[in-house]
Design a protein around this motif. Structure first.
Motif, PDB file in Angstrom:
ATOM      1  N   SER A 134       0.797  -1.216   0.075  1.00  0.00           N
ATOM      2  CA  SER A 134       0.102  -0.048  -0.094  1.00  0.00           C
ATOM      3  C   SER A 134       0.985   1.149  -0.299  1.00  0.00           C
ATOM      4  N   PHE A 135       2.038   1.043   0.638  1.00  0.00           N
ATOM      5  CA  PHE A 135       2.825   2.438   0.918  1.00  0.00           C
ATOM      6  C   PHE A 135       4.164   2.367   0.008  1.00  0.00           C
ATOM      7  N   LYS A 136       4.299   1.480  -0.953  1.00  0.00           N
ATOM      8  CA  LYS A 136       5.273   1.397  -1.648  1.00  0.00           C
ATOM      9  C   LYS A 136       5.621   2.655  -2.475  1.00  0.00           C
ATOM     10  N   GLY A 137       6.802   3.091  -2.387  1.00  0.00           N
ATOM     11  CA  GLY A 137       7.239   4.382  -3.053  1.00  0.00           C
ATOM     12  C   GLY A 137       6.863   5.459  -2.333  1.00  0.00           C
ATOM     13  N   MET A 138       6.435   5.348  -0.992  1.00  0.00           N
ATOM     14  CA  MET A 138       6.212   6.702  -0.409  1.00  0.00           C
ATOM     15  C   MET A 138       7.473   6.639   0.970  1.00  0.00           C
ATOM     16  N   THR A 139       7.642   7.643   1.229  1.00  0.00           N
ATOM     17  CA  THR A 139       8.725   8.055   2.387  1.00  0.00           C
ATOM     18  C   THR A 139       7.827   8.078   3.612  1.00  0.00           C
ATOM     19  N   GLU A 140       8.569   7.971   4.695  1.00  0.00           N
ATOM     20  CA  GLU A 140       7.920   8.224   5.790  1.00  0.00           C
ATOM     21  C   GLU A 140       7.567   9.506   6.127  1.00  0.00           C
ATOM     22  N   ALA A 141       8.311  10.620   5.578  1.00  0.00           N
ATOM     23  CA  ALA A 141       7.989  12.121   5.698  1.00  0.00           C
ATOM     24  C   ALA A 141       6.402  12.224   4.815  1.00  0.00           C
ATOM     25  N   GLN A 142       6.098  11.530   3.628  1.00  0.00           N
ATOM     26  CA  GLN A 142       4.933  11.391   2.744  1.00  0.00           C
ATOM     27  C   GLN A 142       3.822  10.775   3.778  1.00  0.00           C
ATOM     28  N   ILE A 143       4.129   9.633   4.405  1.00  0.00           N
ATOM     29  CA  ILE A 143       3.100   8.968   5.385  1.00  0.00           C
ATOM     30  C   ILE A 143       2.852   9.862   6.336  1.00  0.00           C
ATOM     31  N   ARG A 145       2.978  12.993   6.370  1.00  0.00           N
ATOM     32  CA  ARG A 145       1.942  14.228   5.803  1.00  0.00           C
ATOM     33  C   ARG A 145       0.699  13.885   5.425  1.00  0.00           C
ATOM     34  N   LEU A 146       0.530  12.906   4.943  1.00  0.00           N
ATOM     35  CA  LEU A 146      -0.724  12.200   4.642  1.00  0.00           C
ATOM     36  C   LEU A 146      -1.709  12.143   5.691  1.00  0.00           C
ATOM     37  N   ASN A 147      -1.027  11.486   6.855  1.00  0.00           N
ATOM     38  CA  ASN A 147      -1.570  11.305   8.311  1.00  0.00           C
ATOM     39  C   ASN A 147      -2.239  12.658   8.756  1.00  0.00           C
ATOM     40  N   LYS A 148      -1.220  13.527   8.708  1.00  0.00           N
ATOM     41  CA  LYS A 148      -1.852  14.974   9.213  1.00  0.00           C
ATOM     42  C   LYS A 148      -2.807  15.674   8.362  1.00  0.00           C
ATOM     43  N   LEU A 149      -2.936  15.355   6.719  1.00  0.00           N
ATOM     44  CA  LEU A 149      -3.946  16.047   6.046  1.00  0.00           C
ATOM     45  C   LEU A 149      -4.904  15.269   6.460  1.00  0.00           C
ATOM     46  N   LEU A 150      -5.038  14.136   6.615  1.00  0.00           N
ATOM     47  CA  LEU A 150      -6.450  13.361   7.066  1.00  0.00           C
ATOM     48  C   LEU A 150      -7.041  13.535   8.327  1.00  0.00           C
ATOM     49  N   GLU A 151      -5.794  13.585   9.140  1.00  0.00           N
ATOM     50  CA  GLU A 151      -6.679  14.205  10.848  1.00  0.00           C
ATOM     51  C   GLU A 151      -7.315  15.703  10.609  1.00  0.00           C
ATOM     52  N   GLN A 152      -6.603  16.346   9.707  1.00  0.00           N
ATOM     53  CA  GLN A 152      -7.112  17.781   9.668  1.00  0.00           C
ATOM     54  C   GLN A 152      -8.332  17.643   9.001  1.00  0.00           C
ATOM     55  N   LEU A 153      -8.625  17.192   7.852  1.00  0.00           N
ATOM     56  CA  LEU A 153      -9.911  16.814   7.432  1.00  0.00           C
ATOM     57  C   LEU A 153     -10.982  16.211   8.369  1.00  0.00           C
ATOM     58  N   PHE A 154     -10.462  15.198   8.897  1.00  0.00           N
ATOM     59  CA  PHE A 154     -11.384  14.528  10.101  1.00  0.00           C
ATOM     60  C   PHE A 154     -11.863  15.619  10.955  1.00  0.00           C
ATOM     61  N   HIS A 155     -11.029  16.594  11.480  1.00  0.00           N
ATOM     62  CA  HIS A 155     -11.464  17.364  12.503  1.00  0.00           C
ATOM     63  C   HIS A 155     -12.311  18.404  11.901  1.00  0.00           C
ATOM     64  N   ASN A 156     -12.153  18.688  10.609  1.00  0.00           N
ATOM     65  CA  ASN A 156     -12.972  19.641   9.726  1.00  0.00           C
ATOM     66  C   ASN A 156     -14.521  19.140   9.662  1.00  0.00           C
ATOM     67  N   LEU A 157     -14.524  17.940   9.700  1.00  0.00           N
ATOM     68  CA  LEU A 157     -16.096  17.322   9.492  1.00  0.00           C
ATOM     69  C   LEU A 157     -16.768  17.210  10.873  1.00  0.00           C
ATOM     70  N   PRO A 158     -18.195  17.453  10.653  1.00  0.00           N
ATOM     71  CA  PRO A 158     -19.001  17.407  12.075  1.00  0.00           C
ATOM     72  C   PRO A 158     -18.905  16.055  12.524  1.00  0.00           C
ATOM     73  N   ASP A 159     -18.916  16.244  13.966  1.00  0.00           N
ATOM     74  CA  ASP A 159     -18.932  14.984  14.891  1.00  0.00           C
ATOM     75  C   ASP A 159     -20.192  14.245  14.671  1.00  0.00           C
ATOM     76  N   HIS A 160     -19.993  12.870  14.367  1.00  0.00           N
ATOM     77  CA  HIS A 160     -21.212  12.023  14.207  1.00  0.00           C
ATOM     78  C   HIS A 160     -21.788  11.652  15.213  1.00  0.00           C
ATOM     79  N   LEU A 161     -21.521  11.951  16.421  1.00  0.00           N
ATOM     80  CA  LEU A 161     -22.464  11.819  17.661  1.00  0.00           C
ATOM     81  C   LEU A 161     -23.550  12.649  17.830  1.00  0.00           C
TER      82      LEU A 161
END
Length: 161
Positions: A134-143, A145-161
């Motif tokens: 899944s992460f072939k060709g991706m550096t640790e820094a890219q992974i 960064r991807l996690n940080k972007l996804l976390e930011q997107l997660f926090h931007n979305l409304p809470d499901h509770l």
């Protein structure tokens, strides 16, 4: 000369824009990745008789320790009744154990058993190649960064509770 209003380039990602294309929509790719990953992880887990809900519960307990059923539902992104039923089946299979919280009898706590810990190791072995692929060709820094972007997107979305 008529003045045309330029739509910012960032709006092409918005489905409400006339110039929208699904391949420009981040959620299109999130869903594509999630769908493909789900199929692949199900296939890998099936070989060791584990399903995705059990996998999520076991890894949550391995990392978090003792958790309430509600906490597990949040981490596993599943409805409480579904998690409750899955935990009951996992208890029958001796993967987890439960107890009533001492200071609040309304709360059921769940903890991983030795058999559950062994199952986590089996899962790690069964899924390690999928992670590498899944992460072939991706550096640790890219992974990261991807996690940080996804976390930011997660926090931007409304809470499901």
């Amino acid at each position: 000369m008529t003045k045309t209003t330029r739509v910012p380039r960032s709006q092409r990602y918005n489905p409400a824009n006339e110039d929208f294309h699904k391949e420009d929509f981040p959620f299109y790719w999130l869903n594509q990745v999630h769908g493909r990953y789900s199929i692949a992880i199900e296939k890998a887990l099936k070989k060791i008789n584990i399903d995705i809900p059990r996998w999520r519960i076991l890894f949550t307990l391995k990392e978090e320790g003792i958790c309430s059923v509600s906490q597990i539902a949040v981490h596993a992104i599943a409805k409480l009744p579904t998690i409750t039923k899955t935990i009951q089946r996992m208890k029958e299979d001796d993967l987890v154990d439960t107890r009533v919280r001492k200071d609040d009898g309304r709360v059921t706590e769940v903890m991983i058993t030795e058999k559950g810990i062994k199952a986590v190791e089996d899962i790690r072995h069964a899924t390690k190649d999928l992670f590498k692929q899944s992460f072939k060709g991706m550096t640790e820094a890219q992974i990261k960064r991807l996690n940080k972007l996804l976390e930011q997107l997660f926090h931007n979305l409304p809470d499901h509770l």
